[in-house]
Design an enzyme around this catalytic site. Structure first.
Site, PDB file in Angstrom:
ATOM      1  N   GLY A 156     -27.214  -4.967  24.962  1.00 48.45           N
ATOM      2  CA  GLY A 156     -28.213  -4.866  26.029  1.00 48.45           C
ATOM      3  C   GLY A 156     -27.683  -5.593  27.254  1.00 48.45           C
ATOM      4  O   GLY A 156     -26.469  -5.751  27.419  1.00 48.45           O
ATOM      5  N   ASN A 157     -28.611  -6.065  28.099  1.00 51.69           N
ATOM      6  CA  ASN A 157     -28.220  -6.752  29.335  1.00 51.69           C
ATOM      7  C   ASN A 157     -27.228  -7.881  29.092  1.00 51.69           C
ATOM      8  O   ASN A 157     -26.185  -7.950  29.739  1.00 51.69           O
ATOM      9  CB  ASN A 157     -29.467  -7.337  29.997  1.00 51.69           C
ATOM     10  CG  ASN A 157     -29.789  -6.576  31.261  1.00 51.69           C
ATOM     11  OD1 ASN A 157     -28.989  -5.748  31.695  1.00 51.69           O
ATOM     12  ND2 ASN A 157     -30.938  -6.849  31.832  1.00 51.69           N
ATOM     13  N   LYS A 211     -45.480 -24.167  32.016  1.00 55.80           N
ATOM     14  CA  LYS A 211     -45.725 -22.872  31.363  1.00 55.80           C
ATOM     15  C   LYS A 211     -47.182 -22.518  31.563  1.00 55.80           C
ATOM     16  O   LYS A 211     -48.027 -23.397  31.701  1.00 55.80           O
ATOM     17  CB  LYS A 211     -45.438 -22.978  29.853  1.00 55.80           C
ATOM     18  CG  LYS A 211     -45.116 -21.655  29.208  1.00 55.80           C
ATOM     19  CD  LYS A 211     -43.711 -21.258  29.583  1.00 55.80           C
ATOM     20  CE  LYS A 211     -43.111 -20.168  28.786  1.00 55.80           C
ATOM     21  NZ  LYS A 211     -41.681 -20.012  29.057  1.00 55.80           N
TER      22      LYS A 211
END
Lengths: 1051, 429
Positions: free
Chosen positions: B221-222, B107
């Site tokens: 949503g998606n 990250k």
């Protein structure tokens, strides 16, 4: 082709058209004459010879019209001239004496009109032409003298003095005086040198010596001596230059005189100006005082006599700027009217910018749309013409009556004819403006008063302006009368009553303007439009400065940028720092982008708001500059649209203006415009503009301080410190905050100690409070960044829906360790805040010289456990403070003044005080009538409610009616404790619906706020009451308890 | 005196400790995996628009790359800390391992607030970040991706800087690129489809079929949309969908007994997943309160919106008919609620597995970029299915064999896979 005077079959329109054609010929003739007469250098036979050939074109029957000009020692006549009985003559004067005449004849008989076969207008034209010939003679003489002098300087004075002595001794005397004063004032010569030159006082003082010849000779001699003295000191050339300037000045006297004459009609002012123009007078050669006098006179006569406006503007405009303007004024006849604030603002701004364009070539691209003006007394003429005189007193009737009557009045107005002079003027305007769509806007004379923006109070009408000429004229007339009707509509009358402007005679002028734009498919619209502010009062980043300004951009017509829309968002930019956009991620950019486009539908002949996709899909490819306005949304990236592939059938698009920012100098250009105008006008400005894809047009320019968002609060320097809860000295914007009765406070330290789950609970509790506390009367005060999504330790995780009833959002940035975290500036829902008018303020309690009364927030009684028992455990973190109950009835006021970069939160008595001016944006909300009426109606409803029959045990009022905060459009909120059967429920619902509709109609008549129903009823069963959540919590609530009303019977 | 809340890194560590106990890991394994293997912190000087220079703090943490090149996003966040980045890097290690991808966990981040930066300044930050870590990242070392407040645009800036520095085109250096610039088709659908693939496998493990089941979905949503599309296509019936209403500023549930017709409902949905209430009513949908999706008499709940939507205080609303919850969103079920649901016999398919379609597709993007050969959408989705099926099967199998929750099984498998890779490389014994 029907001509005037031929038979009685003409329609009024045909007559009008014929009239207009005549008028056009006249103008043509005048222009031609002026053009010829201004050629002083040319031989007289050329000039006057051509003139007599040109004149007949201005007459109704040019084929048979001939002209002759007789001057001393010369006679000019057009081919085929001979004297006939059908003749008109006008004398030619020079230096006050008749020196010749101008004659027009018809060589064969023609139908009888006003003066034999001639029209009244033709008489006027002939006289004007004769007058101009007279001027031309004088100018030619002077020119010749000057030329002669330059060739032979010896004889110069003699010739001038000799000429003036015989022709205009008055002028000569004034010239001598000016010469002497000039020498004396500049300390160029002594009194001794001037001995005997100063006016022979005994001459003018003694009436017993009537010897004019002697005086004249004396004058001539004095003049010779004076000029010789001057020439000796200053040089011959300078003296001649001075003389020339003074003669010019003398020639502008008539304009000054006309402007100073309160009796002079607008027409006279315009024709005086036209004469000034025709003379080719050069403003730069006039003494500064005279030029200023002319400008001041013109500004105050034509626009407005507001002192500040005239003083500021006189520095910015020139007399010549008025030339074109006055040619586009529709004269209602004998007008003494003015053109009003909107016209004035645009005129001055435009000419100031044109001046500046010399140093800023990028401004060359700017335009203003072609505009015609209808002066303010057009309305009076209309009323008089239709005997509507009694309407002047209408404004003193009750608003309810006015509203009830208004539809009738609109109808009456629409069917009433305009006076003929106005009709003619409008027809001319239409011819000049051409066939494209028009906007007819009001420009009120009361508008330019500080604090009276009248924004949106009067109507603006779009006209598709299609069809035949007659249809177009008809539509324009209807639009004008409709706007006239709006003066008598209840909203502006109410607004004026509130501002104490009712007794002023409202006169409203009208602007008829070409709509900026192009045809796009079946629509007409600008490529984009918007508003611009030179001061940014909605800063979304601490890096922005107020002077970075603000642009609100929309595709299509600018109406969507001007108004605040709760369901759509203009694109906002700071022209000073265009890189710092409000929205950062592609998702935010798309979410806060315009979804609708305002445009004119040419086929349906109406103004419409259409979804962006629809317009793009239908005719996106022909939308000018569309590739600079929209970006293609591809999942996680916004891509510029290629001008090669403008197929909008597929994919998603969002308006970003990225191309406009990246590829054009639009933004820096607007920054320049804003800066220049603010500097020139001496106050912040607020502009409207539109672009047709090629040029940017300026549509309006106002003083930004007059608009409601941007008005700084007055903060008294001697504010008693004990009532101050906080103050801020950084990033303060202007903006009005309503009185705060409740504060929702999140304690920074306690919040930091929570785990993530509890932090989210705080967010949810805030959302619940948002529904319970009185709308726009509570402040949210909390640490760091409200609405933080990523790392919720940075601030309370709320969405816009959790805070959208707040009046102000306050972020407290406390020092942590050795750094102060940046507040968010509301970025998570910034545009929602802007559109809803919720203000934002960051506090930095660790700054020097600020107040932060943490004890008040921490120690005041916390209503949270009582309001939301299920969140009682958050009591250490989340506090709800009822300000009046903690302070003996005081409220919290947040005063913000960006000019001082100072904001204070101070406890004070409710209601307007000396410290705070009456709030403007919440117009009429302080009017006690609204809630009283609602309470009264609620009582009526309750007293007629048969609870037994309908199964209602008790009835309560909550919300704005109960709190005395109702506005004109507020709902009436009721809670009903329902204990009946489903059938009873149905009957009750029906009964309540009927009340709701009836109340809505009554409220509409009172206020003009239309709704489908006024009641907002919450039926609660026993269970819900026992559970105590939601609306049930209002019953017996501490913060905002419901008020029980007496019913006819109980169920 | 209250104790301070745990940092994300401390939370990740304690989660790991519990799993380590279950796996009875030795000290060396614990010491290796409790901390990142490498950390970089650096300064990024940026010449701002106003001519001043500002220094931004940047990070890259590689938690473990025993199974393959590191993978993980780059966050732009005003109060980013190394500790947050460490915690998230560790989470990425487990996430890639659960999906059985040959990738490690990493990250990165920069302390900055993009809301206060111009796009040019953000570009300079991206380029500065790459310049500082260019030697330690790369297609075969560590592959960044978009994350909080970073988007495809940031990825392209970073990629361009990287390619400029190394002197060659390396599209596999980064993921999250747009299609046509090294991105993969099928990415939009991947997470939603993945949810349904794991759901099908979870049902199969219970000897049940997806066909004929009923579900209630939160979010359109998606993720929600594609989950509904595939679920209905496979024969399931969606009884209700809850979504946000931008105009009313609250969410509503749209329910229809006969089930949702995906295409039909999609046609009245705006691009943010908001359903047009009036049109939906015309289509026969009943509009209920936002929370009503939870109360539907369905067998399956698919929370595909926000975290903490199923909590201790509302878990009682979940209908008795509900047998399974598939976490399309990140952390939609609180641990307290999950305990109650488990006691009721409701199975929770954990986010770590259920929404790993996204990271799997990122891996596909990497593979395609590295070979500079891009697959058809069908090929991507086919490969996605087979990967998700086998990843799911392993977890279902372990959960049954050890009688643990799917969430525990997912962690066990993830940590175990990473530990074994480390052992085989000889890093630990």
């Amino acid at each position: 082709m029907p001509a005037r005077g031929q038979g009685g079959e003409e329609t009024p329109t045909e007559r009008l058209l014929a009239d207009l054609r005549e008028r056009a010929k006249e103008l043509d003739c005048l222009y031609k004459a002026d053009e010829l007469l201004n050629r002083f250098q040319a031989a007289p036979e050329d000039v006057f010879g051509e003139l007599v050939e040109a004149v007949p074109r201005g007459w109704q029957f040019p084929d048979v019209c001939r002209c002759r000009l007789r001057l001393p020692g010369a006679e000019y006549h057009g081919a085929g001239f001979y004297e006939t009985p059908w003749a008109q003559t006008a004398p030619v004067y020079s230096h006050g004496e008749k020196v010749g005449d101008l004659m027009v004849v018809y060589i064969s008989p023609r139908p009888t009109a006003d003066e034999g076969p001639f029209l009244r207008q033709e008489r006027r034209l002939l006289e004007t032409l004769a007058e101009r010939v007279g001027y031309a003679l004088m100018q030619r003489e002077l020119y010749r003298l000057r030329q002669g002098y330059e060739v032979d300087s010896e004889g110069g004075w003699g010739v001038i003095v000799e000429f003036l002595r015989s022709s205009d001794p008055g002028l000569l005397r004034r010239l001598v005086q000016k010469m002497l004063t000039h020498l004396q004032w500049n300390g160029l010569c002594t009194v001794e040198q001037m001995a005997g030159l100063l006016p022979a006082e005994e001459d003018s003082g003694d009436d017993n010596r009537p010897l004019p010849f002697h005086v004249e000779r004396d004058l001539a001699e004095r003049a010779q001596r004076a000029f010789r003295l001057g020439a000796g000191i200053l040089g011959e050339k300078t003296v001649l230059g001075l003389l020339e300037a003074w003669v010019d000045e003398e020639r502008s006297r008539f304009l000054l005189d006309t402007l100073a004459n309160p009796e002079a009609t607008l027409e006279r002012v315009c024709s005086a100006l036209a004469r000034f123009r025709a003379q080719g007078a050069d403003e730069d050669r006039l003494p500064a005082s005279v030029a200023t006098g002319l400008r001041v006179g013109l500004l105050s006569r034509i626009f407005s006599d507001q002192g500040d406006f005239v003083r500021q503007s006189a520095r910015l405009v020139r007399v010549s700027d008025f030339f074109d303007l006055t040619e586009r004024i529709v004269d209602p006849g004998q007008s003494h009217g003015r053109l009003g604030g909107k016209s004035a603002g645009l005129f001055v701004a435009w000419h100031a910018l044109r001046r500046a364009a010399a140093e800023h070539p990028e401004l060359e691209q700017l335009r203003v749309p072609r505009t015609w003006f209808l002066p303010s007394d057009g309305l009076l003429a209309f009323l008089e013409h239709n005997s509507f005189g009694t309407l002047h007193a209408l404004k003193y009737r009750s608003l309810e009556e006015i509203r009830q009557d208004h539809p009738n009045l609109i109808e009456a107005f629409r069917h009433s004819p305009l006076p003929p002079a106005l009709r003619r003027g409008l027809a001319m305007a239409l011819d000049d403006l051409g066939p494209g769509p028009l906007i007819v806007r009001s420009s009120s004379l009361l508008e330019d008063r500080p604090g009276s923006s009248f924004a949106g109070k009067y109507r603006s009408l779009f006209l598709a302006n299609g069809g035949t000429r007659e249809e177009r004229l008809e539509a324009l007339q209807r639009a004008v009368t409709e706007i006239y009707a709006s003066v008598f509509s209840p909203d502006p009358i109410g607004y004026r009553a509130e501002r104490g402007l009712l007794d002023f005679h409202e006169e409203m002028s009208i602007l008829i303007q070409q709509v900026v734009g192009t045809r796009v498919g079946r629509y007409f619209m600008p490529s984009f439009a918007g508003v611009a502010f030179s001061r940014n009062e909605f800063r979304w980043s601490p890096r922005l400065r107020r002077e970075d300004g603000l642009l609100r951009l929309v595709p299509g017509l600018g109406t969507r940028a001007v108004d605040r829309l709760s369901d759509d968002y203009p694109v906002m930019l700071a022209p000073g720092q265009p890189g710092l956009r409000v929205n950062s991620t592609p998702d935010e950019v798309v979410r806060y982008s315009p979804r609708f486009v305002d445009l004119l539908d040419l086929e349906a002949n109406e103004f419409r708001s259409l979804p962006l996709e629809e317009v793009l899909g239908e005719c996106g490819a022909s939308w000018p500059q569309v590739h600079r306005l929209v970006s293609r949304v591809d999942d996680d990236i916004l891509r510029r649209v290629s001008p090669v592939h403008l197929d909008f059938q597929e994919g998603q698009y969002a308006v970003t203006f990225d191309g406009l920012v990246a590829d054009t100098d639009f933004v820096p250009r607007m920054a320049t415009v804003l800066r220049l105008l603010e500097d020139a006008l001496g106050h912040p400005v607020d502009l409207e503009f539109a672009s047709d894809g090629q040029h940017v047009y300026l549509l309006q320019c106002r003083n930004q301080s007059f608009s409601e968002d941007c008005d700084p609060d007055a903060i008294p320097p001697d504010l008693p410190s004990e009532g101050v809860l906080f103050s801020a000295r950084r990033h303060v914007s202007n903006g009005r905050v309503p009185e705060i009765t409740h504060v929702v406070y999140v304690d920074a330290e306690a919040y930091a100690g929570l785990d993530a789950g509890a932090m989210k609970d705080v967010g949810r509790a805030v959302g619940r409070l948002n529904g319970l506390l009185p709308r726009r009367q509570f402040a949210l005060v909390g640490p760091g960044r409200w609405g933080s999504r990523g790392d919720i330790r940075l601030g309370v995780p709320v969405g816009y829906a959790d805070i959208h009833h707040a009046a102000i959002l306050i972020e407290v940035a406390r020092k942590r360790g050795d750094f102060v975290p940046d507040p968010s500036f509301g970025t998570h829902f910034f545009q929602d805040l802007v559109e809803a008018g919720i203000r934002y303020l960051p506090l930095y309690p660790d700054d020097p010289d600020v107040v932060w009364n943490e004890l008040f927030f921490r120690r005041s009684e916390n209503l949270l456990p009582a309001l939301l028992p299920s969140f009682a455990s958050l009591g250490e973190v989340l506090r709800v403070i009822d300000v009046p109950s903690q302070t003996g009835g005081q409220v919290l006021r947040v005063l913000m003044n960006a000019d001082q970069d100072l904001a204070v939160g101070v406890l004070s008595e409710p209601g307007p005080t000396v410290m705070v001016r009456p709030r403007r944006q919440e117009r009429a909300t302080n009017d006690p009538d609204h809630w009283r009426w609602r309470m009264h109606m609620a009582e009526r409803l309750a007293s007629s409610l048969d609870g037994q029959r309908l199964g209602v045990r008790s009835l309560y009022v909550i919300g704005s009616a109960k709190n005395g905060t109702s506005g004109p459009g507020s709902d009436l909120d009721l809670i009903l404790h329902f204990v009946g059967t489903p059938e009873q429920r149905e009957a009750l619902t029906l009964w309540l619906d009927a009340w709701s509709v009836a109340l809505a109609e009554m409220n509409f008549l009172r206020t003009g706020y239309a709704s489908t129903g006024l009641l907002d009823v919450h039926l609660l069963g026993d269970d819900e009451l026992a559970a105590g959540g939601g609306f049930a919590s209002k019953i017996g609530s501490l913060a905002d308890p419901a008020l029980e009303l007496r019913m006819a019977s109980r169920g | 005196m209250k104790t301070l809340p745990l940092s994300p890194f401390q939370m990740a560590q304690s989660q790991f400790d519990r799993v380590a106990d279950l796996l009875d890991l030795n000290t060396a394994a614990r010491d290796l995996l409790r901390f990142p293997i490498r950390e970089y912190t650096f300064a990024i000087p940026v010449r701002m628009d106003d001519g001043t220079t500002r220094i931004f703090r940047g990070f890259r943490v590689q938690h473990n790359d025993a199974r393959g090149p590191g993978k993980g996003g780059v966050r732009f966040h005003p109060q980013e800390t190394l500790d947050t980045v460490r915690g998230l890097a560790m989470w990425m290690t487990w996430k890639c391992a659960v999906a059985d991808l040959p990738l490690g966990g990493a990250k990165g981040g920069v302390v900055c607030d993009p809301h206060q930066l111009s796009s040019r300044e953000q570009e300079l930050i991206c380029r500065g970040w790459v310049r500082q870590v260019v030697r330690d990242v790369g297609p075969n070392l560590d592959v960044p991706a978009p994350d909080v407040m970073t988007s495809a645009q940031h990825m392209l800036w970073m990629l361009d800087e990287y390619e400029t520095l190394v002197g060659s085109r390396q599209p596999g250096f980064i993921t999250g690129k747009p299609v046509g610039m090294g991105g993969s088709l099928g990415r939009t659908e991947a997470t939603g489809y993945g949810v349904v693939f794991t759901l099908r496998e979870a049902l199969r493990a219970r000897f049940a079929k997806l066909e004929g089941t009923t579900a209630s979905v939160q979010g359109f949503g998606n993720v929600g949309q594609y989950a509904v599309q595939l679920y209905t296509k496979l024969g399931g019936r969606v009884l209700a969908i809850s979504c946000w209403d931008q105009k009313d500023r609250c969410s509503y549930t749209y329910a229809r007994k006969s089930g949702v017709d995906y295409e039909e409902l999609k046609s009245v949905t705006d691009r943010f997943g908001g359903i047009d209430a009036g049109k939906a009513r015309d289509l026969g949908y009943e509009r209920l309160e936002g929370d009503a999706w939870l109360e539907q008499e369905a067998e399956i709940l698919i929370p595909a919106a926000l975290d903490r939507e199923i909590r201790e205080d509302n878990v009682h609303l979940v209908a008795p008919s509900v047998k399974m919850i598939v976490e399309g969103a990140n952390g939609p079920t609180t641990p307290e609620a999950e305990a109650i649901l488990r006691a009721r016999g409701v199975e929770v398919v954990p986010d770590l597995l259920a929404n790993s379609g996204g990271v799997t597709c990122s891996y596909f993007e990497q593979v395609q970029s590295n070979t500079n050969y891009y697959w058809e959408r069908e090929e991507v989705l086919q490969k996605l299915e087979s990967r998700m099926v086998s990843a799911s099967a392993a977890i279902m199998d372990l959960a049954q064999r050890r009688d643990v929750s799917l969430r525990e099984a997912a962690y066990l498998i993830a940590v175990d896979r990473v530990v074994r890779a480390c052992q085989e490389r000889g890093w630990i014994q």
